[in-house]
Design a protein around this motif. Structure first.
Motif, short mmCIF file in Angstrom:
data_model
loop_
_atom_site.label_atom_id
_atom_site.label_comp_id
_atom_site.label_asym_id
_atom_site.label_seq_id
_atom_site.Cartn_x
_atom_site.Cartn_y
_atom_site.Cartn_z
N TYR A 1 0.84 -1.20 -0.11
CA TYR A 1 0.13 -0.12 0.08
C TYR A 1 0.85 1.22 -0.03
N ALA A 2 1.94 1.33 0.86
CA ALA A 2 2.78 2.30 0.80
C ALA A 2 3.60 2.60 -0.62
N GLN A 3 3.71 1.49 -1.36
CA GLN A 3 4.49 1.57 -2.66
C GLN A 3 3.42 2.25 -3.51
N ILE B 1 1.21 9.27 -5.65
CA ILE B 1 1.71 10.76 -5.70
C ILE B 1 2.69 11.17 -6.56
N LEU B 2 3.81 10.34 -7.33
CA LEU B 2 4.67 10.82 -7.95
C LEU B 2 3.93 10.83 -9.44
N ILE C 1 -1.87 18.09 -5.75
CA ILE C 1 -1.14 16.82 -5.99
C ILE C 1 -1.69 15.73 -5.04
N ALA C 2 -2.21 16.05 -3.77
CA ALA C 2 -2.66 15.32 -2.70
C ALA C 2 -4.19 14.95 -3.17
N VAL D 1 1.67 13.66 1.29
CA VAL D 1 2.68 14.32 0.14
C VAL D 1 4.01 14.74 0.65
N TYR D 2 3.94 15.53 1.79
CA TYR D 2 5.03 15.99 2.38
C TYR D 2 5.83 14.68 3.18
#
Length: 221
Positions: A17-19, A25-26, A46-47, A57-58
């Motif tokens: 999920y993190a990936q 985001i990218l 972006i968010a 995002v940050y």
């Protein structure tokens, strides 16, 4: 053993999920940078496009500067770039090597020109963007140097062109700025540009196989 397996599965799902979140985001950042420009893109946009909170995002990308740097760095280490370098090492014909490099830069330009236009536009007034641009330039120039060194090792370079000069000539003709001049300023189609580059770089870099000097050949016409 079951708790361990369940824990491993949960950890794997979290990592996946993190990936996926990072990639979303990218991808969103790249799309918005290309469409709106670097300065006119906000982290909140972006968010929203990635369906995450601005804080994510940050946390994941470090804001716009970090996201742009990650995009550029990822581009310089992508599998297709690695394949290009590997294939260029396997080519033994100098003209074929030049043709391969010209086509590879054309394909890369097609893939990255939208983002690189915005990077160049923002670099003049944003130090962080200039750093990202420098990463892209250093990677491209290093690839040109490898090809120039290979041509030199083959003994294919003109007598008045060493590997350093060959690297400069490749940069002069194949860097993004040169492509922008041909496509944006001159309106050349990429097919025309590729044909011209093959002819021009072959003459500029390789020792001629024609035994007649240029003046003598001209006089015989």
């Amino acid at each position: 053993m079951a708790p361990g397996r369940n824990g491993s599965a949960a950890g794997g799902r979290r990592a996946e999920y993190a990936q996926l979140t990072r990639q979303a985001i990218l991808d969103s950042a790249r799309d918005l940078f290309v469409r709106n420009g670097y300065f006119d893109t906000r982290v909140e946009e972006i968010a929203a496009a990635a369906r995450v909170a601005p804080a994510t995002v940050y946390a994941v990308g470090g804001g716009k500067h970090g996201l742009l740097r990650t995009l550029i760095t990822a581009g310089t280490t992508a599998d297709d770039i690695t394949d290009i370098l590997a294939r260029s090492e396997a080519i033994t014909d100098p003209r074929e090597l030049i043709g391969f490099l010209v086509h590879a830069t054309r394909v890369t330009f097609e893939q990255w020109s939208g983002l690189m236009r915005q990077v160049v536009a923002a670099a003049a007034s944003e130090p962080g963007v200039r750093e990202s641009l420098a990463i892209a330039h250093d990677s491209m120039r290093s690839g040109f140097q490898l090809v120039a060194d290979r041509l030199s090792t083959m003994g294919a370079l003109r007598h008045d062109v060493d590997a350093a000069r060959a690297t400069d000539l490749l940069w002069l003709h194949l860097c993004n700025a040169a492509y922008f001049i041909r496509t944006d300023d001159l309106g050349w189609p990429l097919d025309e540009s590729e044909t011209w580059l093959n002819e021009t770089l072959t003459r500029a870099l390789l020792e001629s196989t024609d035994p007649l000097p240029d003046l003598e050949r001209a006089q015989k016409k």
